[in-house]
Design an enzyme around this catalytic site. Structure first.
Site, PDB file in Angstrom:
ATOM      1  N   ASP A   1      -7.382   3.101  23.589  1.00  0.00           N
ATOM      2  CA  ASP A   1      -6.319   1.734  23.321  1.00  0.00           C
ATOM      3  C   ASP A   1      -7.582   0.766  23.255  1.00  0.00           C
ATOM      4  O   ASP A   1      -8.277   0.644  24.726  1.00  0.00           O
ATOM      5  CB  ASP A   1      -5.913   1.673  24.517  1.00  0.00           C
ATOM      6  CG  ASP A   1      -4.339   0.760  24.575  1.00  0.00           C
ATOM      7  OD1 ASP A   1      -3.426   1.727  24.409  1.00  0.00           O
ATOM      8  OD2 ASP A   1      -5.221  -0.378  25.217  1.00  0.00           O
TER       9      ASP A   1
ATOM     10  N   TYR B   1      -7.894  -8.146  23.483  1.00  0.00           N
ATOM     11  CA  TYR B   1      -8.969  -8.456  24.367  1.00  0.00           C
ATOM     12  C   TYR B   1     -10.244  -9.030  23.460  1.00  0.00           C
ATOM     13  O   TYR B   1     -11.086  -8.813  24.140  1.00  0.00           O
ATOM     14  CB  TYR B   1      -8.799  -6.558  24.476  1.00  0.00           C
ATOM     15  CG  TYR B   1      -7.728  -6.002  25.169  1.00  0.00           C
ATOM     16  CD1 TYR B   1      -6.446  -6.993  25.857  1.00  0.00           C
ATOM     17  CD2 TYR B   1      -8.028  -4.650  24.642  1.00  0.00           C
ATOM     18  CE1 TYR B   1      -5.784  -5.993  25.872  1.00  0.00           C
ATOM     19  CE2 TYR B   1      -6.500  -4.179  25.121  1.00  0.00           C
ATOM     20  CZ  TYR B   1      -5.537  -4.607  25.726  1.00  0.00           C
ATOM     21  OH  TYR B   1      -4.753  -4.034  26.059  1.00  0.00           O
TER      22      TYR B   1
ATOM     23  N   LYS C   1      -3.090  -3.352  18.801  1.00  0.00           N
ATOM     24  CA  LYS C   1      -1.234  -3.640  19.295  1.00  0.00           C
ATOM     25  C   LYS C   1      -1.553  -5.493  18.529  1.00  0.00           C
ATOM     26  O   LYS C   1      -2.863  -6.442  18.105  1.00  0.00           O
ATOM     27  CB  LYS C   1      -1.845  -4.436  20.969  1.00  0.00           C
ATOM     28  CG  LYS C   1      -1.563  -3.178  21.479  1.00  0.00           C
ATOM     29  CD  LYS C   1      -1.955  -3.519  23.393  1.00  0.00           C
ATOM     30  CE  LYS C   1      -2.094  -2.840  23.818  1.00  0.00           C
ATOM     31  NZ  LYS C   1      -3.876  -2.095  23.478  1.00  0.00           N
TER      32      LYS C   1
ATOM     33  N   HIS D   1       2.508  -6.528  21.381  1.00  0.00           N
ATOM     34  CA  HIS D   1       1.744  -6.523  22.402  1.00  0.00           C
ATOM     35  C   HIS D   1       2.158  -7.026  23.403  1.00  0.00           C
ATOM     36  O   HIS D   1       3.029  -6.916  24.463  1.00  0.00           O
ATOM     37  CB  HIS D   1       0.209  -7.440  22.449  1.00  0.00           C
ATOM     38  CG  HIS D   1      -0.650  -6.578  23.693  1.00  0.00           C
ATOM     39  ND1 HIS D   1      -1.559  -7.412  23.363  1.00  0.00           N
ATOM     40  CD2 HIS D   1      -0.211  -7.073  24.585  1.00  0.00           C
ATOM     41  CE1 HIS D   1      -2.721  -6.916  24.243  1.00  0.00           C
ATOM     42  NE2 HIS D   1      -1.907  -6.379  25.209  1.00  0.00           N
TER      43      HIS D   1
END
Length: 303
Positions: free
Chosen positions: A49, A54, A83, A116
């Site tokens: 994931d 990120y 996401k 997200h």
């Protein structure tokens, strides 16, 4: 023979099988993400994931490639989640961003693509873009993340495809019972981010008493509880030994009494939530990839 939790799957509402247990890479730079993903694949993990926010999709891509090379595995054996970045919310921008994500991850399809965060005023259009990508066969399942029941119901009222997953902060101190119940009622699979609840949950007296009783670590007690709640779990780990230990939860079962003890720990204690984020407002200048924190060192590992 004891089951391997890493091989356990649940069937999503569109018939796709998704692993119950995987690796999260939040707050991990590209180099660390690459090493973590490689190590996870070598040790039997299928579910990985990540997210554009990120800032480590390039590292995840290298980790996938290296993990498959070292194990002789195939892409189809993995389940990759990413996401939609908040700054990409909207119909056209989501479509454009998706192809950039495919390129960065070096994949031809995504297994699960999530919104997200529900950027107000834009998440319906974002969802319609996901529906198009899903119908075009570029995504195997689509879902949401961090949607409370009000926003989820609004999305359902405008959706042509029901989300397969809602990924929420979920752990013994924050059990999201109302959201979990709505997920059950609508056939949406709940998935946990921050499943271990940080140091507070891991150091809780109840959890550690159960760890002693079952001869397991505090983390294993929490992860087993998540599994028994029918919640997909993606604990983050950058250490091989902890990765392996986290996944060793198939050889015991918490009693109903002990599950109830953990249920009573719920403090509805969020680590983050909507009101703390400026980009919850779609018109805020912080709602751009350049200004949202992404823990990024992408340039170093782009090639």
């Amino acid at each position: 023979m004891t089951k391997n939790i890493l091989d356990e799957t649940t069937t999503l509402n569109n018939g796709v099988k998704m692993p119950y247990f995987g690796l999260g890479v939040w707050k991990t730079d590209n180099h660390t993400a690459q090493n973590s993903v490689t190590e996870a694949i070598k040790n039997g993990y299928h579910l990985i994931d990540t997210a554009k926010q990120y800032g480590n999709q390039a590292g995840v891509a290298k980790g996938i490639r290296e993990g498959l090379r070292q194990t002789g595995g195939n892409r189809k054996d993995l389940f990759i989640t990413t996401k939609v970045f908040n700054g990409d919310a909207g119909y056209d921008s989501t479509l454009h961003a998706f192809y950039d994500t495919l390129h960065e991850l070096q994949l031809s399809y995504i297994d699960l693509y999530l919104i997200h965060w529900p950027v107000d005023g834009q998440y319906i259009d974002t969802w319609h873009a996901l529906e198009k990508l899903y119908k075009d066969g570029l995504i195997r399942a689509i879902g949401v993340s961090n949607f409370d029941n009000e926003r989820l119901q609004n999305l359902l009222d405008h959706a042509n495809v029901t989300p397969a997953v809602n990924q929420m902060e979920y752990n013994p101190l924050n059990q999201e019972k109302e959201i979990h119940e709505m997920a059950r009622m609508t056939g949406i699979q709940l998935e946990a981010w921050s499943p271990l609840g940080g140091g507070e949950a891991l150091n809780d007296a109840t959890i550690n008493q159960l760890a002693e009783k079952y001869h397991k670590s505090a983390a294993q007690i929490i992860l087993r509880w998540n599994y028994q709640q029918d919640v997909i779990t993606i604990p983050k780990s950058t250490h091989k030994e902890r990765m392996i230990e986290n996944s060793q939860i198939a050889d015991f079962e918490l009693s109903n009494e002990d599950v109830q003890k953990i249920q009573e720990m719920d403090k509805k204690k969020h680590s983050i939530w909507y009101d703390e984020f400026d980009w919850h407002n779609p018109t805020d200048p912080n709602n751009t990839p350049e200004t949202v924190e992404v823990w990024d060192d992408t340039e170093q590992y782009k090639n």
